[in-house]
Design an enzyme around this catalytic site. Structure first.
Site, PDB file in Angstrom:
ATOM      1  N   GLY A  38      43.613  40.340  48.896  1.00 32.54           N
ATOM      2  CA  GLY A  38      44.092  41.504  48.247  1.00 32.54           C
ATOM      3  C   GLY A  38      43.624  41.842  46.924  1.00 32.54           C
ATOM      4  O   GLY A  38      42.995  41.136  46.319  1.00 32.54           O
ATOM      5  N   HIS A  44      35.005  42.135  46.985  1.00 32.99           N
ATOM      6  CA  HIS A  44      35.650  42.177  48.292  1.00 32.99           C
ATOM      7  C   HIS A  44      34.789  43.244  49.100  1.00 32.99           C
ATOM      8  O   HIS A  44      34.587  42.777  50.491  1.00 32.99           O
ATOM      9  CB  HIS A  44      36.961  42.507  48.222  1.00 32.99           C
ATOM     10  CG  HIS A  44      37.966  41.494  47.569  1.00 32.99           C
ATOM     11  ND1 HIS A  44      38.599  41.907  46.470  1.00 32.99           N
ATOM     12  CD2 HIS A  44      38.405  40.149  47.580  1.00 32.99           C
ATOM     13  CE1 HIS A  44      39.312  40.939  45.869  1.00 32.99           C
ATOM     14  NE2 HIS A  44      39.133  39.901  46.706  1.00 32.99           N
ATOM     15  N   LYS A 156      31.261  33.855  44.373  1.00 31.19           N
ATOM     16  CA  LYS A 156      32.138  33.515  43.316  1.00 31.19           C
ATOM     17  C   LYS A 156      33.064  32.245  43.194  1.00 31.19           C
ATOM     18  O   LYS A 156      33.448  31.694  42.236  1.00 31.19           O
ATOM     19  CB  LYS A 156      33.026  35.091  43.221  1.00 31.19           C
ATOM     20  CG  LYS A 156      34.278  35.017  42.370  1.00 31.19           C
ATOM     21  CD  LYS A 156      33.888  35.094  41.096  1.00 31.19           C
ATOM     22  CE  LYS A 156      35.190  35.289  39.923  1.00 31.19           C
ATOM     23  NZ  LYS A 156      36.321  34.520  40.383  1.00 31.19           N
TER      24      LYS A 156
HETATM   25  P1  AMP Z   1      40.282  36.456  46.861  1.00 28.99           P
HETATM   26  O1  AMP Z   1      40.986  37.786  47.382  1.00 28.99           O
HETATM   27  O2  AMP Z   1      40.197  36.251  45.537  1.00 28.99           O
HETATM   28  O3  AMP Z   1      40.774  35.092  47.808  1.00 28.99           O
HETATM   29  O4  AMP Z   1      38.825  36.493  47.353  1.00 28.99           O
HETATM   30  C1  AMP Z   1      38.460  36.890  48.854  1.00 28.99           C
HETATM   31  C2  AMP Z   1      36.855  36.734  48.997  1.00 28.99           C
HETATM   32  O5  AMP Z   1      36.338  37.589  48.158  1.00 28.99           O
HETATM   33  C3  AMP Z   1      36.457  35.127  48.557  1.00 28.99           C
HETATM   34  O6  AMP Z   1      35.468  34.912  49.723  1.00 28.99           O
HETATM   35  C4  AMP Z   1      35.731  35.512  47.128  1.00 28.99           C
HETATM   36  O7  AMP Z   1      34.941  34.601  46.996  1.00 28.99           O
HETATM   37  C5  AMP Z   1      35.355  36.715  47.250  1.00 28.99           C
HETATM   38  N1  AMP Z   1      34.982  37.479  45.875  1.00 28.99           N
HETATM   39  C6  AMP Z   1      35.880  37.496  45.129  1.00 28.99           C
HETATM   40  N2  AMP Z   1      35.381  37.942  43.924  1.00 28.99           N
HETATM   41  C7  AMP Z   1      34.139  38.288  44.266  1.00 28.99           C
HETATM   42  C8  AMP Z   1      33.017  38.924  43.575  1.00 28.99           C
HETATM   43  N3  AMP Z   1      33.136  39.276  42.279  1.00 28.99           N
HETATM   44  N4  AMP Z   1      31.986  38.961  44.140  1.00 28.99           N
HETATM   45  C9  AMP Z   1      31.660  38.528  45.453  1.00 28.99           C
HETATM   46  N5  AMP Z   1      32.708  37.918  46.338  1.00 28.99           N
HETATM   47  C10 AMP Z   1      33.892  37.926  45.664  1.00 28.99           C
END
Ligand code: AMP
Length: 290
Positions: A38, A44, A156
């Site tokens: 989230g 995302h 990322k």
């Molecule tokens: P998180 O909510 O931080 O657990 O991230 C969820 C998903 O979004 C994971 O697969 C992350 O690698 C991806 N994600 C987070 N930040 C980025 C970004 N800047 N660009 C692309 N994907 C991202």
């Protein structure tokens, strides 16, 4: 805003999620899955867009997974903007949003977990012991609940993506793992839910991470292939901001996360650093576009 969804089912119970997915499958839909914690941003949402290229039903989960936070991590203060997230997910075209609470995901005492192994004990794993076991355990549970045809992760979190791929391969999971490019702010800062912790000084200093990665890319483009030289150059850029506490800066093989004396174009520069209370990570392929 990408996507054309006009309705999105929001479910909090595993049984309701399974029923919603079964209904979509009965209509012939391929299911794509985007797991998140989230505090959604354009990074995302790019994963949702990617999922929609490969599937007719995109499931997003939002779950701040306690298992992957250490005692000194930011579990309690991790942002949880419930309403804003729902709006963004709907706008991006998510079909089913799964937002369980911890009791739904972990109802009783835990015995069996997934061990990330050697690949999970370096870099991020060394800085955050147990982190990747927690990540892989929740991802395995979510895969079993959703049973997606494909799942999209962001580059990322490069080491996380490598571990999820390794888990799917090693445990014979049939889900196709897709890794999508890093989405950045206009000035180069990688988007992250944690960026909202930064005050204006820290936000400015945070740019040093992507600058250090950019410096390694430039040197590689100029013909430098020696790992130690590339790493020293990146570290010198980071040292220009003494307020940044560097956790690691390295040039590694993105499959194994091992280092070697010489590099080629598919190697990645990886960085983790603290600005005040906020820990940020970033990476870049040194000789290719992401
Ligand atoms: P998180 O909510 O931080 O657990 O991230 C969820 C998903 O979004 C994971 O697969 C992350 O690698 C991806 N994600 C987070 N930040 C980025 C970004 N800047 N660009 C692309 N994907 C991202």
């Amino acid at each position: 805003m990408p996507g054309t969804a006009t309705s999105m089912q929001v479910v909090t119970r595993i049984a309701d999620l399974r029923a919603a997915i079964e209904a979509a499958r009965a209509g012939g839909a391929r299911v794509g899955f985007v797991p998140t914690m989230g505090a959604l941003h354009a990074g995302h949402l790019s994963l949702v867009e990617r999922s929609k290229q490969d599937s007719q039903c995109t499931v997003m989960s939002i779950f701040v997974n306690p298992l992957q936070f250490g005692p000194r991590d930011d579990f309690a203060r991790y942002p949880r903007p419930v309403e804003a997230d729902e709006k963004l997910a709907l706008g991006a075209g998510v079909d089913i949003l799964f937002r369980p609470d911890a009791g739904e995901m972990y109802p009783g005492p835990r015995n069996v977990t997934v061990a990330a192994g050697a690949l999970g004990s370096e870099w991020e794993g060394r800085s955050r012991p147990g982190h990747f076991d927690g990540v892989l355990t929740v991802v395995a549970k979510l895969f079993n609940i959703v049973q997606p045809d494909c799942a999209v992760f962001g580059r990322k979190d490069l080491q996380q993506a490598a571990l999820v791929k390794a888990m799917a391969r090693d445990l014979d999971m049939t889900v196709a793992i897709i890794v999508a490019s890093i989405v950045r702010e206009a000035d180069g800062l990688a988007m992250s839910s944690r960026n909202r912790y930064l005050d204006s000084d820290e936000r400015r200093r945070a740019l040093t991470l992507s600058r250090a990665l950019g410096c390694v890319r430039l040197l590689f483009a100029a013909g430098e292939r020696d790992t130690a030289t590339l790493e020293a150059a990146g570290r010198r850029v980071l040292a220009l901001e003494p307020e940044i506490a560097v956790d690691y800066f390295a040039v590694v093989d993105p499959g194994t996360f091992g280092r070697s004396k010489q590099v080629d174009a598919h190697f990645a520069a990886i960085v983790a650093a603290r600005l005040g209370k906020t820990r940020l990570i970033d990476n870049a392929t040194i000789g290719e576009n992401d």
